[in-house]
Design an enzyme around this catalytic site. Sequence first.
Site, PDB file in Angstrom:
ATOM      1  N   ASP A 167       0.905  -1.150   0.000  1.00 17.08           N
ATOM      2  CA  ASP A 167       0.000   0.000   0.000  1.00 17.08           C
ATOM      3  C   ASP A 167       0.938   1.193   0.000  1.00 17.08           C
ATOM      4  OD1 ASP A 167      -1.381   2.300   0.985  1.00 17.08           O
ATOM      5  OD2 ASP A 167      -3.034   0.983   1.509  1.00 17.08           O
ATOM      6  N   HIS A 168       1.041   1.886  -1.130  1.00 17.38           N
ATOM      7  CA  HIS A 168       2.145   2.849  -1.241  1.00 17.38           C
ATOM      8  C   HIS A 168       2.013   4.008  -0.251  1.00 17.38           C
ATOM      9  CE1 HIS A 168      -0.437   5.186  -4.058  1.00 17.38           C
ATOM     10  NE2 HIS A 168       0.326   6.218  -3.733  1.00 17.38           N
ATOM     11  N   HIS A 230      -5.815   2.838   1.276  1.00 15.66           N
ATOM     12  CA  HIS A 230      -5.025   3.981   1.756  1.00 15.66           C
ATOM     13  C   HIS A 230      -5.671   4.681   2.961  1.00 15.66           C
ATOM     14  CE1 HIS A 230      -2.820   3.246  -1.813  1.00 15.66           C
ATOM     15  NE2 HIS A 230      -3.514   3.996  -2.634  1.00 15.66           N
TER      16      HIS A 230
HETATM   17  N1  LIG Z   1      -1.215   2.654 -11.930  1.00 12.97           N
HETATM   18  C1  LIG Z   1      -1.125   3.031 -10.675  1.00 12.97           C
HETATM   19  O1  LIG Z   1      -0.764   4.170 -10.335  1.00 12.97           O
HETATM   20  C2  LIG Z   1      -1.459   2.068  -9.589  1.00 12.97           C
HETATM   21  C3  LIG Z   1      -1.804   0.760  -9.875  1.00 12.97           C
HETATM   22  N2  LIG Z   1      -2.054  -0.123  -8.854  1.00 12.97           N
HETATM   23  C4  LIG Z   1      -2.366  -1.527  -9.140  1.00 12.97           C
HETATM   24  O2  LIG Z   1      -1.327  -2.073  -9.917  1.00 12.97           O
HETATM   25  C5  LIG Z   1      -1.821  -3.046 -10.814  1.00 12.97           C
HETATM   26  C6  LIG Z   1      -1.441  -2.638 -12.238  1.00 12.97           C
HETATM   27  O3  LIG Z   1      -2.054  -1.410 -12.546  1.00 12.97           O
HETATM   28  P1  LIG Z   1      -1.703  -0.588 -13.852  1.00 12.97           P
HETATM   29  O4  LIG Z   1      -0.253  -0.620 -14.132  1.00 12.97           O
HETATM   30  O5  LIG Z   1      -2.369   0.722 -13.700  1.00 12.97           O
HETATM   31  O6  LIG Z   1      -2.477  -1.430 -14.985  1.00 12.97           O
HETATM   32  P2  LIG Z   1      -2.224  -1.409 -16.559  1.00 12.97           P
HETATM   33  O7  LIG Z   1      -3.510  -1.859 -17.183  1.00 12.97           O
HETATM   34  O8  LIG Z   1      -1.613  -0.125 -17.001  1.00 12.97           O
HETATM   35  O9  LIG Z   1      -1.118  -2.542 -16.759  1.00 12.97           O
HETATM   36  C7  LIG Z   1      -1.406  -3.909 -16.714  1.00 12.97           C
HETATM   37  C8  LIG Z   1      -0.172  -4.662 -17.160  1.00 12.97           C
HETATM   38  O10 LIG Z   1      -0.440  -6.062 -17.076  1.00 12.97           O
HETATM   39  C9  LIG Z   1      -0.094  -6.673 -18.318  1.00 12.97           C
HETATM   40  N3  LIG Z   1      -0.935  -7.872 -18.482  1.00 12.97           N
HETATM   41  C10 LIG Z   1      -2.288  -7.923 -18.601  1.00 12.97           C
HETATM   42  N4  LIG Z   1      -2.683  -9.196 -18.754  1.00 12.97           N
HETATM   43  C11 LIG Z   1      -1.564  -9.956 -18.720  1.00 12.97           C
HETATM   44  C12 LIG Z   1      -1.323 -11.344 -18.831  1.00 12.97           C
HETATM   45  N5  LIG Z   1      -2.323 -12.232 -19.002  1.00 12.97           N
HETATM   46  N6  LIG Z   1      -0.041 -11.781 -18.768  1.00 12.97           N
HETATM   47  C13 LIG Z   1       0.989 -10.909 -18.615  1.00 12.97           C
HETATM   48  N7  LIG Z   1       0.810  -9.594 -18.484  1.00 12.97           N
HETATM   49  C14 LIG Z   1      -0.442  -9.113 -18.545  1.00 12.97           C
HETATM   50  C15 LIG Z   1      -0.354  -5.584 -19.345  1.00 12.97           C
HETATM   51  O11 LIG Z   1       0.333  -5.779 -20.544  1.00 12.97           O
HETATM   52  P3  LIG Z   1      -0.284  -6.638 -21.798  1.00 12.97           P
HETATM   53  O12 LIG Z   1      -1.693  -6.171 -21.973  1.00 12.97           O
HETATM   54  O13 LIG Z   1       0.630  -6.330 -22.941  1.00 12.97           O
HETATM   55  O14 LIG Z   1      -0.199  -8.061 -21.396  1.00 12.97           O
HETATM   56  C16 LIG Z   1       0.239  -4.400 -18.607  1.00 12.97           C
HETATM   57  O15 LIG Z   1       1.633  -4.427 -18.699  1.00 12.97           O
HETATM   58  C17 LIG Z   1      -3.320  -3.098 -10.580  1.00 12.97           C
HETATM   59  O16 LIG Z   1      -3.586  -4.132  -9.658  1.00 12.97           O
HETATM   60  C18 LIG Z   1      -3.628  -1.737  -9.958  1.00 12.97           C
HETATM   61  O17 LIG Z   1      -4.764  -1.789  -9.149  1.00 12.97           O
HETATM   62  C19 LIG Z   1      -1.954   0.252  -7.550  1.00 12.97           C
HETATM   63  C20 LIG Z   1      -1.615   1.540  -7.209  1.00 12.97           C
HETATM   64  C21 LIG Z   1      -1.383   2.565  -8.193  1.00 12.97           C
HETATM   65  O1  LIG Z   2      -3.437   3.920  -5.404  1.00 14.85           O
HETATM   66  C1  LIG Z   2      -3.805   4.931  -5.954  1.00 14.85           C
HETATM   67  O2  LIG Z   2      -3.276   6.103  -5.555  1.00 14.85           O
HETATM   68  C2  LIG Z   2      -3.322   7.247  -6.396  1.00 14.85           C
HETATM   69  C3  LIG Z   2      -3.048   8.442  -5.491  1.00 14.85           C
HETATM   70  O3  LIG Z   2      -1.761   8.310  -4.955  1.00 14.85           O
HETATM   71  P1  LIG Z   2      -0.913   9.603  -4.537  1.00 14.85           P
HETATM   72  O4  LIG Z   2       0.349   9.027  -4.018  1.00 14.85           O
HETATM   73  O5  LIG Z   2      -0.760  10.437  -5.766  1.00 14.85           O
HETATM   74  O6  LIG Z   2      -1.721  10.309  -3.493  1.00 14.85           O
HETATM   75  C4  LIG Z   2      -4.663   7.397  -7.099  1.00 14.85           C
HETATM   76  O7  LIG Z   2      -4.596   8.454  -8.040  1.00 14.85           O
HETATM   77  C5  LIG Z   2      -4.987   6.111  -7.801  1.00 14.85           C
HETATM   78  O8  LIG Z   2      -6.299   6.202  -8.382  1.00 14.85           O
HETATM   79  C6  LIG Z   2      -4.961   4.937  -6.858  1.00 14.85           C
HETATM   80  O9  LIG Z   2      -5.073   3.706  -7.580  1.00 14.85           O
END
Ligand SMILES: NC(=O)C1=CN([C@@H]2O[C@H](COP(=O)(O)OP(=O)(O)OC[C@H]3O[C@@H](n4cnc5c(N)ncnc54)[C@H](OP(=O)(O)O)[C@@H]3O)[C@@H](O)[C@H]2O)C=CC1
Ligand SMILES: O=C1O[C@H](COP(=O)(O)O)[C@@H](O)[C@H](O)[C@H]1O
Length: 474
Positions: A167-168, A230
């Site tokens: 949980d960042h 969070h």
């Molecule tokens: N983005 C953020 O700021 C935050 C994200 N999270 C969590 O982190 C996780 C990722 O989020 P996020 O990066 O935003 O999501 P994205 O949709 O941007 O990325 C998902 C990634 O997973 C890959 N992927 C999907 N299906 C498969 C598969 N079957 N095999 C291998 N790779 C796969 C995709 O690539 P491809 O489709 O090419 O396979 C892509 O690289 C989630 O659980 C989200 O809730 C938590 C906090 C903040």
């Molecule tokens: O985990 C998440 O956090 C961001 C907010 O993080 P912050 O460090 O910028 O406060 C939020 O935007 C995002 O929707 C959520 O998945």
Amino acid sequence: MLVFGGTGDLALHKLLPALYHLHREHRLPKTMRIIGISRKLLARQHYIALAERHCRAQIEKKDFDDNTWFSFSKRLDYLAIDAAQAADFNRLTEFLKHSPEHAYIHYLATAPHLFASIASNLAINGLAGPHTRIVVEKPIGHSLDSALSINAAIGTAFAEEQVFRIDHYLGKETVQNLMALRFANALFEPVWRSAHIDHIQISVNETIGVENRGAYYDAAGAMRDMLQNHLLQLLCLIAMEAPVRFDADSVRNEKVKVLQALKPICGLDVQDKTVRGQYTAGHVGGHNAPAYYFEKGVNSDSDTETFVAMEVEVDNWRWSGVPFYLRTGKRLAKKTSEIAIQFKPVPHSLFNDSQANLLLIRLQPEERISLELMAKVPGKGMHLEPVNLDINLAEFFQDSRRWKAYERLLLDVIENDSTLFMRRDEVEAAWRWVDPILKGWQQHYQRPRPYPAGSNGPEQAHSLLEKHNRAWLD
Ligand SMILES: NC(=O)C1=CN([C@@H]2O[C@H](COP(=O)(O)OP(=O)(O)OC[C@H]3O[C@@H](n4cnc5c(N)ncnc54)[C@H](OP(=O)(O)O)[C@@H]3O)[C@@H](O)[C@H]2O)C=CC1
Ligand SMILES: O=C1O[C@H](COP(=O)(O)O)[C@@H](O)[C@H](O)[C@H]1O
């Protein structure tokens, strides 16, 4: 480190820049390699170019230099597999030239529905041995049932001490400072209770919308995306008893007790104790912002909340009768994350213009702790005004670089310290409390209240406090 989801938003915007910083400060083990994994077919040099583009954009200019990037990029590699397919893991073990002595950190930066199958595919292929760790992102699941089954699948493949549920918010300096403030200063403990505190506000307000994560967000909403993890973690750090030691189990035992003490909000209670909102078109920071239902990936008749506010009670001796007001939302007027501890007024007031003390702990945009006290205005008579004892932590510690949350947490994983990570029972206790609210919304509060982008959220969020003669500190 194997980053499943290596081409995703999280990996490119947060994880790789954090790893770059750790590399630059010589914190990564010398032989550590970082392997991005996703389904997209990419050659190694194309993955490195993609990573460089994002790191350059994310990292401050003064911290990014070509030589460091070159040495960092030697650690990077890429493999295209479908992590949901057991058969593809043969290619992974070949790629790794796997041997049981290798130490792996598996970082699951993918959607949560893949966590269970990735964990079991790793185990089947001998990649879950005692030298391995697995990091899973929030939200873990979508409901209590899905969290239980994800945790069970991960628990079949990995022992609990190998699992790092991230949980960042717990990696943010000011969040850790909450523990320093409470448990390294004798001053606060005697007044940190219902006899002296009127109420507590925890607000995490964002100006951004759903950006390029519309499809994920529309299935999650503010409750699952922010509050379940969070905000409840912040509440735990404010409300918990002092742990016996600053170690993983002692800290997490105390946090679980807080989650277990949360008073359930069920059925029709949701109409009284919670407010759901969804942004409509408006202006944020001088720019036009579209309505939520026009965002890419979002359903045009979506009922998903982009804002939630609620009144929460911690049913225990220390906090009896002290409401915790929680609020988070997207496309609000200002980006601020802060915790306000509103003390009670003095029991017998000698002065007309005396106000109750306020302790404000600000996490964002700046890291600040300020205590509002009453002081006499110079001159004739006895007129009082609030003055602040104010510490800007970044200014005070200006010789130390402020670490980003993911830097701190990734280093903790590498060093095997799980104090700032969520234990299985903690995540499940949070879902156990959140689930009835989600069910209550389905039955009694389907439609979120509209609020214009750039405002302070729906009117009803203000009434939540006004009916008790209180107000949000905006
Ligand atoms: N983005 C953020 O700021 C935050 C994200 N999270 C969590 O982190 C996780 C990722 O989020 P996020 O990066 O935003 O999501 P994205 O949709 O941007 O990325 C998902 C990634 O997973 C890959 N992927 C999907 N299906 C498969 C598969 N079957 N095999 C291998 N790779 C796969 C995709 O690539 P491809 O489709 O090419 O396979 C892509 O690289 C989630 O659980 C989200 O809730 C938590 C906090 C903040
Ligand atoms: O985990 C998440 O956090 C961001 C907010 O993080 P912050 O460090 O910028 O406060 C939020 O935007 C995002 O929707 C959520 O998945």
